[in-house]
Design an enzyme around this catalytic site. Structure first.
Site, PDB file in Angstrom:
ATOM      1  N   HIS A  72       0.829  -1.215   0.000  1.00  8.56           N
ATOM      2  CA  HIS A  72       0.000   0.000   0.000  1.00  8.56           C
ATOM      3  C   HIS A  72       0.864   1.266   0.000  1.00  8.56           C
ATOM      4  O   HIS A  72       0.528   2.266   0.639  1.00  8.56           O
ATOM      5  CB  HIS A  72      -0.956   0.034   1.200  1.00  8.56           C
ATOM      6  N   ASN A 145     -10.252  -2.824   2.601  1.00 10.11           N
ATOM      7  CA  ASN A 145      -9.973  -2.816   1.161  1.00 10.11           C
ATOM      8  C   ASN A 145     -11.260  -2.578   0.390  1.00 10.11           C
ATOM      9  O   ASN A 145     -12.347  -2.594   0.978  1.00 10.11           O
ATOM     10  CB  ASN A 145      -9.400  -4.174   0.725  1.00 10.11           C
ATOM     11  N   TYR A 359       0.932  -4.364  12.162  1.00 14.11           N
ATOM     12  CA  TYR A 359       0.788  -2.924  11.909  1.00 14.11           C
ATOM     13  C   TYR A 359       1.572  -2.073  12.903  1.00 14.11           C
ATOM     14  O   TYR A 359       2.099  -1.023  12.541  1.00 14.11           O
ATOM     15  CB  TYR A 359      -0.697  -2.529  11.860  1.00 14.11           C
TER      16      TYR A 359
HETATM   17 FE1  HDE Z   1      -2.376  -4.823   5.437  1.00  3.93          FE
HETATM   18  N1  HDE Z   1      -0.554  -4.033   5.923  1.00  3.93           N
HETATM   19  N2  HDE Z   1      -1.692  -6.657   5.993  1.00  3.93           N
HETATM   20  N3  HDE Z   1      -4.120  -5.701   4.818  1.00  3.93           N
HETATM   21  N4  HDE Z   1      -3.048  -3.058   4.847  1.00  3.93           N
HETATM   22  C1  HDE Z   1      -0.223  -2.735   5.798  1.00  3.93           C
HETATM   23  O1  HDE Z   1       0.876  -1.462   7.426  1.00  3.93           O
HETATM   24  C2  HDE Z   1      -0.580  -6.898   6.700  1.00  3.93           C
HETATM   25  C3  HDE Z   1      -4.454  -7.008   4.911  1.00  3.93           C
HETATM   26  C4  HDE Z   1      -4.297  -2.753   4.424  1.00  3.93           C
HETATM   27  O2  HDE Z   1      -3.132   3.491   4.100  1.00  3.93           O
HETATM   28  C5  HDE Z   1       1.104  -2.410   6.428  1.00  3.93           C
HETATM   29  O3  HDE Z   1       1.162   0.736   7.812  1.00  3.93           O
HETATM   30  C6  HDE Z   1      -0.484  -8.286   7.055  1.00  3.93           C
HETATM   31  C7  HDE Z   1      -5.850  -7.201   4.676  1.00  3.93           C
HETATM   32  C8  HDE Z   1      -4.375  -1.356   4.074  1.00  3.93           C
HETATM   33  O4  HDE Z   1      -1.484   3.320   5.533  1.00  3.93           O
HETATM   34  C9  HDE Z   1       1.522  -3.753   7.054  1.00  3.93           C
HETATM   35  C10 HDE Z   1      -1.592  -8.878   6.512  1.00  3.93           C
HETATM   36  C11 HDE Z   1      -6.343  -5.954   4.426  1.00  3.93           C
HETATM   37  C12 HDE Z   1      -3.116  -0.840   4.332  1.00  3.93           C
HETATM   38  C13 HDE Z   1       0.400  -4.662   6.642  1.00  3.93           C
HETATM   39  C14 HDE Z   1      -2.348  -7.852   5.849  1.00  3.93           C
HETATM   40  C15 HDE Z   1      -5.253  -5.029   4.519  1.00  3.93           C
HETATM   41  C16 HDE Z   1      -2.311  -1.921   4.819  1.00  3.93           C
HETATM   42  C17 HDE Z   1       2.092  -1.756   5.522  1.00  3.93           C
HETATM   43  C18 HDE Z   1      -1.992 -10.334   6.566  1.00  3.93           C
HETATM   44  C19 HDE Z   1      -7.791  -5.578   4.085  1.00  3.93           C
HETATM   45  C20 HDE Z   1      -2.642   0.581   4.090  1.00  3.93           C
HETATM   46  C21 HDE Z   1       2.141  -0.308   5.944  1.00  3.93           C
HETATM   47  C22 HDE Z   1      -2.004 -10.911   7.866  1.00  3.93           C
HETATM   48  C23 HDE Z   1      -8.725  -5.821   5.163  1.00  3.93           C
HETATM   49  C24 HDE Z   1      -2.881   1.456   5.276  1.00  3.93           C
HETATM   50  C25 HDE Z   1       1.348  -0.247   7.135  1.00  3.93           C
HETATM   51  C26 HDE Z   1      -2.468   2.879   4.950  1.00  3.93           C
HETATM   52  C27 HDE Z   1      -0.982  -1.786   5.211  1.00  3.93           C
HETATM   53  C28 HDE Z   1       0.377  -5.949   7.006  1.00  3.93           C
HETATM   54  C29 HDE Z   1      -3.543  -8.122   5.137  1.00  3.93           C
HETATM   55  C30 HDE Z   1      -5.434  -3.628   4.285  1.00  3.93           C
HETATM   56  C31 HDE Z   1       2.887  -4.259   6.671  1.00  3.93           C
HETATM   57  C32 HDE Z   1       0.641  -8.922   7.841  1.00  3.93           C
HETATM   58  C33 HDE Z   1      -6.625  -8.531   4.732  1.00  3.93           C
HETATM   59  C34 HDE Z   1      -5.590  -0.618   3.535  1.00  3.93           C
HETATM   60  O5  HDE Z   1       1.573  -3.679   8.448  1.00  3.93           O
END
Ligand code: HDE
Length: 683
Positions: A72, A145, A359
């Site tokens: 993202h 999402n 996060y």
């Molecule tokens: Fe994320 N995801 N994600 N994700 N995600 C990040 O956090 C992660 C997942 C989502 O505008 C990171 O600050 C793991 C699902 C959005 O700043 C990180 C897993 C969904 C955003 C991270 C998922 C999301 C992130 C990278 C699986 C939809 C952007 C930067 C266990 C429900 C937020 C940050 C923004 C961002 C990890 C799966 C949505 C690395 C480990 C499912 C919208 O922490």
């Protein structure tokens, strides 16, 4: 006064009338006398180590970047508020839902997943929809999402998924796209991703703009009331303007014409007072429903169809303010799934549990220390008190001696046993295992349901997207493996993709659980849920010297009444001389304003200009693209020479503008967004 050579500014002074601007200083406050030249030994001599002003400036510049988000990375944010429609006291004690009409400040960041920070907006990708709500009981982040399911069921697979989706590690390409071997190799080996693949190959991943897409919390969460009663909940964001996507060929061209298409759209809408709005919807259900449902509600690769559990709309999110500073707000905002408030709680969804770890972890790396919650964009807007102290960049520092509790000094914050956050005391028992629940193994039933819920046009787009993406995969065995899985989703789809790829259809992969035939869910289709009007959309009108101003004014008035925008495209951006002799400035020169930037187009050239411009390549593309992208085309009779040269055959999507009043019919037609009947002719 220094000579021109020494100032390097061509002799211009930077004095302003009145001299009211502040003095330029270093970060230490030292007034700077010369900001154009570094300190050197003589006019052509070596630079001097002594130049602390140069050193400070370059030092700071060298450190301007922070690591981009590992996923993202490309995103765009805006401020707004959430307004509660009615008290949800019976369901949750979350403070923001207690009082009808109450407004809670919000910050939202939309994003793509795979591309880096500088990638283009129209990549085929999932869009992040992250909402920070600054409630009176702390910040609640709903980090969702625009697609309600995910690729994987367990957090342990996330690094593999993202490695496979991003650019390949040796070549560093392709960027911001899944159309490559590693991605399809991984997902074809992970049947749990099949449902998500249907969504990402659909038009949902090429939205027209952030304003026209839905958002989802994805996981099942809990809402908990003051009596401790827990209700399961799935969160939805429903765009007030309805859903809309572009076509793939259009997306590819928008990326070139305006890589910032989505961020520009959001910025312009807010700046012109057309504030984007979504309603928050809840699907509420209890343990009994969860136990009776065909799927496990902890499985993030499954939805609960809206026809089974209706979406209750409980409030609206309005974005009404752009950021003052992109870096300070959009780049430094730290969303965290673990930011919940009393009245909201987690479930055991194994993906959510992993996210709650990730996060916090990622913010430390990205924002460089433990005090990121002190940044204005991340700080709560309610009173907060704790004994955390010191660390890098601590700029909110408490006074006094008390920095621990319990203490006997009669100072400092205390626990709130009644009103503070308490986890739902769910019973947890069982052997320690690395295993998934049985029902998680149904990988195809809902993928099939999604496909069968789409219109024939949408199904065609899904097929085309698979053909495009798998066509970029160089290893035939990977394509074949994917096709063998898709046979479990829909035999005809798999056969058509195989045909599009020029391949034999391989045998079907054996599903881990039998595919269940589910009733289609019309709520899953974009086209079956058309927008209420053409509001928020944009028409590009091609005008030249001699354009009929009465017709143009009529078109403008009809669009304004609908809440849509008209932009003028002319041979030169300086504008045109109209039929009545006035100079009308244009919004775009023809070259810079291709028709892909508009939802519909109008052509009002003079006949002489139409004849002259008809053979020009950009003009032909303008029209040929609008035609191929199934757009509605309004036109005066004088535009006829253009159609001939562009090789387009007029159909029901072409609406003549002959007299004032005709524009109303065009705007009504535009409410359908596209003239899909044309698609079979242009494919
Ligand atoms: Fe994320 N995801 N994600 N994700 N995600 C990040 O956090 C992660 C997942 C989502 O505008 C990171 O600050 C793991 C699902 C959005 O700043 C990180 C897993 C969904 C955003 C991270 C998922 C999301 C992130 C990278 C699986 C939809 C952007 C930067 C266990 C429900 C937020 C940050 C923004 C961002 C990890 C799966 C949505 C690395 C480990 C499912 C919208 O922490």
């Amino acid at each position: 006064m220094a000579s021109d050579e020494m100032t390097g500014n061509g002799g211009e002074t930077h004095q302003t009338a009145g001299g009211a601007l502040p003095t330029l200083t270093t970060s230490q406050g030292l007034p700077i006398a010369d900001g154009q030249n570094s300190l050197r030994a003589g006019p052509r001599g070596a630079g001097l180590l002594e130049d602390f002003i140069l050193r400070e400036k370059i030092f700071h510049f060298d450190h301007e970047r922070i690591p981009e988000r590992v996923v993202h990375a490309r995103g765009y944010g805006a401020h707004g508020y959430f307004e509660t429609y009615e008290s949800l006291e019976a369901i949750t004690r979350a403070d923001l839902f207690q009082r009808a009409g109450e407004r809670t400040p919000a910050f939202v960041r939309f994003s793509t997943v795979a591309g880096n920070k500088g990638s283009s907006d129209l990549a085929r990708d999932v869009r992040g929809f992250a909402v920070k709500l600054y409630t009176q009981q702390g910040n609640w982040d709903l980090v969702g999402n625009n697609i309600p399911v995910f690729f994987i069921q367990d957090a342990i697979k996330f690094p593999d998924l993202i490695h496979a989706a991003k650019d390949e590690p040796d070549s560093g390409f392709p960027q911001a796209q899944t159309a490559h071997d590693n991605f399809w190799d991984f997902v074809s080996l992970m049947p749990e991703s099949t449902h998500m693949l249907m969504w990402i190959m659909s038009d949902r991943t090429i939205p027209r703009s952030f304003r026209f897409m839905e958002g989802f919390g994805v996981h099942s969460f809990r809402m908990v009331n003051a009596q401790g009663k827990s209700t399961f909940v799935k969160f939805h964001w429903k765009p007030k303007l309805g859903m809309q996507s572009v076509m793939w060929n259009e997306a590819v061209k928008i990326n070139g014409a305006d890589p910032d298409f989505h961020r520009r759209d959001l910025w312009n809408a807010i700046q012109t007072g057309d504030f984007p709005e979504w309603e928050l919807g809840l699907q509420l259900f209890d343990e009994e429903f969860a136990a009776s449902f065909d799927f496990d509600i902890l499985d993030p690769t499954k939805i609960i169809p809206e026809e089974v559990v209706p979406v209750r709309r409980v409030g609206r999110l309005v974005l009404d303010r752009v950021v003052d500073n992109f870096f300070a707000e959009t780049e430094q905002v730290a969303f965290m799934t673990q930011n919940v408030v009393p009245g909201i709680d987690f479930t055991n969804d194994p993906l959510l549990q992993g996210r709650n770890f990730s996060y916090l972890d990622t913010q430390l790396k990205r924002l460089g220390g433990p005090n990121f919650a002190q940044l204005p964009i991340n700080a709560p807007k309610c009173p907060f008190h704790h004994f955390q102290q010191d660390g890098h960049m601590a700029f909110r520092n408490p006074k006094g001696r008390v920095n621990y509790e319990p203490n006997s000094w009669g100072e400092g914050p205390r626990e709130a046993p009644e009103t503070g956050f308490r986890s739902v005391p769910a019973e947890e028992m069982g052997p320690k295992l690395r295993i998934r629940p049985e029902l998680f193994a149904d990988h195809y039933s809902q993928a099939r349901q999604f496909f069968q819920s789409q219109t024939p046009v949408e199904q065609g787009h899904i097929r085309d997207a698979f053909v495009f993406e798998l066509g970029k995969v160089q290893t035939p065995a990977i394509r074949a493996r994917m096709l063998s899985r898709l046979r479990n989703v829909d035999e005809a789809l798999a056969a058509k993709i195989a045909d599009g790829l020029g391949m034999e259809l391989p045998g079907a992969a054996a599903p881990a659980r039998p595919v269940i035939e589910l009733a289609p869910s019309p709520a899953l289709s974009i086209q079956l849920n058309p927008p209420p009007s053409f509001a928020g959309r944009k028409v590009g009108a091609f005008v030249t010297d001699g354009t009929d101003m009465a017709l143009l004014a009529d078109l403008q008035a009809e669009l304004a009444a609908e809440g849509a925008v008209l932009e003028l495209v002319a041979p030169k951006v300086g504008g045109i001389i109209s039929s009545s002799g006035e100079i009308v400035p244009a919004d775009h020169a023809l070259e810079g304003g291709p028709s892909v930037l508009f939802d519909a187009v109008a052509l009002l050239p003079s006949e002489a200009a139409a004849r002259m411009l008809a053979p020009v390549a950009v003009m032909r593309d303008w029209l040929a693209d609008a035609h191929a992208h199934c757009k509605f085309v309004a036109h005066t009779a004088s535009a006829a020479p253009l159609f001939e040269k562009a090789g387009v055959a007029m159909d029901g999507g072409y609406i003549p503008l002959a007299k004032p009043g005709d524009a109303a019919g065009f705007v009504t037609a535009c409410r359908q967004l596209r003239f899909w009947e044309r698609e079979p002719q242009v494919k």
